[in-house]
Design a protein around this motif. Structure first.
Motif, short mmCIF file in Angstrom:
data_model
loop_
_atom_site.label_atom_id
_atom_site.label_comp_id
_atom_site.label_asym_id
_atom_site.label_seq_id
_atom_site.Cartn_x
_atom_site.Cartn_y
_atom_site.Cartn_z
N ILE A 91 -3.16 2.13 4.19
CA ILE A 91 -2.63 3.47 3.95
C ILE A 91 -2.42 4.36 4.96
CG2 ILE A 91 -3.07 5.43 2.51
CD1 ILE A 91 -4.28 3.87 0.16
N ALA A 92 -3.34 4.35 5.80
CA ALA A 92 -3.48 4.98 6.97
C ALA A 92 -2.68 4.69 8.20
CB ALA A 92 -4.81 5.15 7.80
N THR A 93 -2.24 3.50 8.29
CA THR A 93 -1.37 2.87 9.33
C THR A 93 0.24 2.47 8.82
OG1 THR A 93 -2.07 0.73 8.91
CG2 THR A 93 -3.26 1.99 10.65
N PHE A 97 3.84 1.79 11.18
CA PHE A 97 4.44 0.60 11.58
C PHE A 97 5.89 0.50 10.81
CE2 PHE A 97 -0.08 -0.96 11.81
CZ PHE A 97 -0.01 -1.25 13.29
N LEU A 98 6.00 1.26 9.69
CA LEU A 98 7.19 1.34 8.88
C LEU A 98 8.28 1.94 9.84
CD1 LEU A 98 6.53 1.93 5.25
CD2 LEU A 98 7.66 -0.07 6.19
N TYR A 119 -5.01 11.34 -2.07
CA TYR A 119 -5.93 10.75 -1.29
C TYR A 119 -5.45 11.20 0.35
CZ TYR A 119 -8.56 6.57 0.33
OH TYR A 119 -9.51 6.16 0.92
N PRO A 120 -6.58 11.91 0.93
CA PRO A 120 -6.14 12.53 2.21
C PRO A 120 -5.31 11.49 3.19
CG PRO A 120 -8.19 13.27 1.39
CD PRO A 120 -7.72 12.02 0.37
N PRO A 121 -5.94 10.22 3.25
CA PRO A 121 -5.13 9.10 4.30
C PRO A 121 -3.66 9.17 4.13
CG PRO A 121 -7.12 8.25 3.31
CD PRO A 121 -6.95 9.68 2.58
N ALA A 126 0.84 9.72 7.96
CA ALA A 126 1.83 10.52 8.38
C ALA A 126 1.62 11.07 9.70
CB ALA A 126 2.62 11.72 7.38
N GLY A 127 0.64 12.02 9.92
CA GLY A 127 0.35 12.73 11.31
C GLY A 127 0.18 11.47 12.21
N LEU A 128 -0.55 10.38 11.96
CA LEU A 128 -0.98 9.61 12.96
C LEU A 128 0.36 8.99 13.52
CD1 LEU A 128 -4.20 7.83 11.56
CD2 LEU A 128 -3.91 9.25 13.48
#
Length: 379
Positions: A91-93, A97-98, A119-121, A126-128
């Motif tokens: 979810i976080a990454t 990659f998309l 869910y916060p991630p 998106a921010g990462l």
């Protein structure tokens, strides 16, 4: 602490202990049961040292396909399934990659659509990726209203996260309609189905039931099998997207350990332990609803998930969370953590048996300010 400020879990655990309680942690969705212990793969110590496949071992992918067929009635080829080191990692990454795979399309896609409460991630991912996040409007029952999104936001949307049953609200979304919305607009639909096996008022749903094109479903062993320590999840769907993501994820070194993949395959093949865990979870939801009502916290059962979502007296969730820790040793999740719309709410996890929660909720109801009662915001 001032109203509107956010208590973190570690602070509340410490606060409960400082006031003489053994903390009762109702802030996480981790059932109070031992993890299942799948038998180790025979002969593993004789295998040569090697890197495990980032995409997933053939054994794991076959087991994941079998689970999807048995649980949801969908046939997904193993070529359209891949492994991740836990659903949270994916979810976080995924937006990062998309965004790489869409960079050459020429059309600006710099926005990740996320749930109003979620869910916060989703937002962190998106921010990462250096992308903007935009929260999708909801109706009075907290279901997504994609038709209320501004056209200029939709035009720039890279992907949409949907979570069903939803954390924290327990809402079950119409996944087929959401998938069609995404396909019609070229927006990748990412369906977080970690709580699919805790669907209480409907049959379990997957976005894959409407076809694989333009969608990815993410599944986790953390809730189905109560095995968060394995750190193995799977994602499945559009074969082109799966191929693109697995290539990038391999380069980034995102790999689930081979022994963990072997254990995950055994769990995915075994429905009996999952049915037993589901029965325990269902009993705990029922008990939590009944005990909350018995102690003045008026609520109804959620459609799915492991949580009750409560509006607190006077809208001051910070004070309510503090009082729960100080007077009853109960640690809750403050609603602000799931988005601005969560202000004035708390999430209570149904992860302990009635014998554990009953006396604590009674203590909470007799706290000095307990004459004012909370109520469930989902009716």
């Amino acid at each position: 602490m001032k109203a509107g400020q956010l208590w973190h879990r570690e602070q509340l655990l410490a606060l409960a202990a400082e006031h003489g309680h053994v903390p009762l942690d109702l802030s996480l969705g981790v059932a109070a049961d031992p993890e299942p212990a799948p038998a180790p793969a025979s002969g593993r110590h004789r295998e040569p040292a090697r890197y495990p496949p980032s995409r997933g071992t053939p054994r794991l992918l076959t087991a994941a396909a079998g689970y999807l067929l048995r649980r949801f009635g969908v046939t997904v080829p193993t070529s359209s399934i891949a492994a991740c080191a836990g659903a949270k990692e994916f979810i976080a990454t995924a937006p990062l990659f998309l965004s790489r795979t869409r960079a050459a399309t020429g059309r600006p896609r710099d926005t990740v659509l996320i749930p109003t409460l979620g869910y916060p991630p989703y937002e962190m991912g998106a921010g990462l990726a250096g992308l903007r996040s935009h929260r999708v409007p909801v109706d009075d029952g907290f279901r997504m209203r994609l038709d209320l999104l501004p056209p200029e936001v939709v035009d720039r949307a890279l992907c949409l996260w949907v979570n069903s049953p939803a954390n924290p609200t327990g809402v079950v979304e119409p996944l087929a309609a959401i998938a069609e919305w995404g396909r019609a607009r070229g927006v990748v639909v990412l369906s977080d189905e970690a709580y699919a096996d805790t669907t209480w008022l409907h049959e379990p749903r997957t976005v894959l039931s409407s076809g694989l094109d333009g969608v990815l479903a993410v599944h986790s062993l953390s809730k189905r099998s109560n095995a968060p320590g394995l750190r193995v999840g799977t994602y499945a769907g559009d074969p082109r997207l799966v191929d693109e993501l697995t290539g990038l994820r391999r380069q980034a070194g995102l790999i689930a350990a081979e022994t963990a993949q072997a254990g995950a395959a055994l769990l995915l093949d075994d429905d009996r332990h999952a049915e037993e865990q589901r029965a325990r979870n269902a009993a705990r939801i029922e008990a939590l609803v009944e005990e909350c009502n018995a102690n003045g916290l008026r609520c109804t059962a959620p459609e799915g998930g492991l949580f009750l979502w409560l509006a607190v007296p006077g809208g001051d969730a910070a004070t309510f969370a503090r009082e729960a820790a100080v007077h009853a040793g109960i640690v809750l999740a403050q609603g602000d953590a799931y988005g601005p719309a969560g202000r004035g709410h708390v999430r209570i996890s149904a992860v302990h048996d009635r014998s554990v929660i009953a006396s604590r909720l009674k203590l909470l109801s007799t706290r000095p300010s307990g004459r004012t009662r909370a109520s469930m915001c989902i009716q």
